[in-house]
Design a protein around this motif. Sequence first.
Motif, PDB file in Angstrom:
ATOM      1  N   UNK A 218       0.849  -1.180   0.000  1.00 30.78           N
ATOM      2  CA  UNK A 218       0.000   0.000   0.000  1.00 30.78           C
ATOM      3  C   UNK A 218       0.890   1.236   0.000  1.00 30.78           C
ATOM      4  N   UNK A 219       0.376   2.330  -0.562  1.00 25.86           N
ATOM      5  CA  UNK A 219       1.124   3.582  -0.588  1.00 25.86           C
ATOM      6  C   UNK A 219       0.218   4.718  -0.114  1.00 25.86           C
ATOM      7  N   UNK A 220       0.840   5.710   0.441  1.00 25.69           N
ATOM      8  CA  UNK A 220       0.118   6.877   0.936  1.00 25.69           C
ATOM      9  C   UNK A 220       0.211   8.006  -0.085  1.00 25.69           C
ATOM     10  N   UNK A 221      -0.901   8.680  -0.287  1.00 24.88           N
ATOM     11  CA  UNK A 221      -0.982   9.797  -1.222  1.00 24.88           C
ATOM     12  C   UNK A 221      -1.467  11.015  -0.445  1.00 24.88           C
ATOM     13  N   UNK A 222      -0.839  12.146  -0.679  1.00 27.15           N
ATOM     14  CA  UNK A 222      -1.298  13.398  -0.067  1.00 27.15           C
ATOM     15  C   UNK A 222      -1.054  14.541  -1.040  1.00 27.15           C
ATOM     16  N   UNK A 223      -2.002  15.446  -1.078  1.00 25.38           N
ATOM     17  CA  UNK A 223      -1.851  16.677  -1.848  1.00 25.38           C
ATOM     18  C   UNK A 223      -1.731  17.802  -0.829  1.00 25.38           C
ATOM     19  N   UNK A 224      -0.622  18.542  -0.880  1.00 30.13           N
ATOM     20  CA  UNK A 224      -0.344  19.540   0.159  1.00 30.13           C
ATOM     21  C   UNK A 224       0.073  20.869  -0.461  1.00 30.13           C
TER      22      UNK A 224
END
Length: 232
Positions: A218-224
Amino acid sequence: MDTLLSRVVWSALTSRQHRFSRGGNLALKFDPDVSPFAASKDNSPEALAALADLMSPKDPPVYLLQADEIALPSSLKVEMTALGVLMTEQTSQPKAIPKAPIVPLQQRDIAEMVSLADLTKPGPFTKRTPELGQFYGVRLDGRLAAMAGTRLNLDGFTEISGICTHPDFRGRGLASDLSIWVASKIRKRGDTPFLHAYADNDGAIALYRKLGFEIWSEVNVAVVRRLEGSAD
């Protein structure tokens, strides 16, 4: 392998795609005209501060993508988070005759490629994203019906990305044909193909499994983005 894929954006920006990088030893981002992805070397306070320093409040948001936990300094605001999966090819598929001719896409095709990506949302895609790797397409009735290509490129691994089909041409197996085609090109140069999907996109994950891919992590995605008046 674990180290390279855990922070795959960092691995790309510190190896084969370094020419597209902006930043220093602790944090890097792609030239924003090419791709919105960024990464820190690790989750140390120094690296996270360097990540924040890559952005100003006036900049568009950046995308973070990694198997490691995403940690952020207080100067960055999260606009979106999601869970994804990184899948690597475990069983290569024979290069069968595609159902429609597959052609390399060129500079003259950029407007159509961006239009198709805007319509189908395969992931961040700009008019300069094709500089990251070769894209291929299928044309039907004089239109770009489907495309796929390569994006992140690191030592030993190349990502298949931008896989999308116009709604008018779905159900014909074009995405499968293009994915197999691009994977064969990657293997030919000695790399392992990999790709990403959102963890809740059961249809895409099932398709990729049929094509010989399995979930590596699994991978984590974030838009910041950077907050106004912030300083670390």
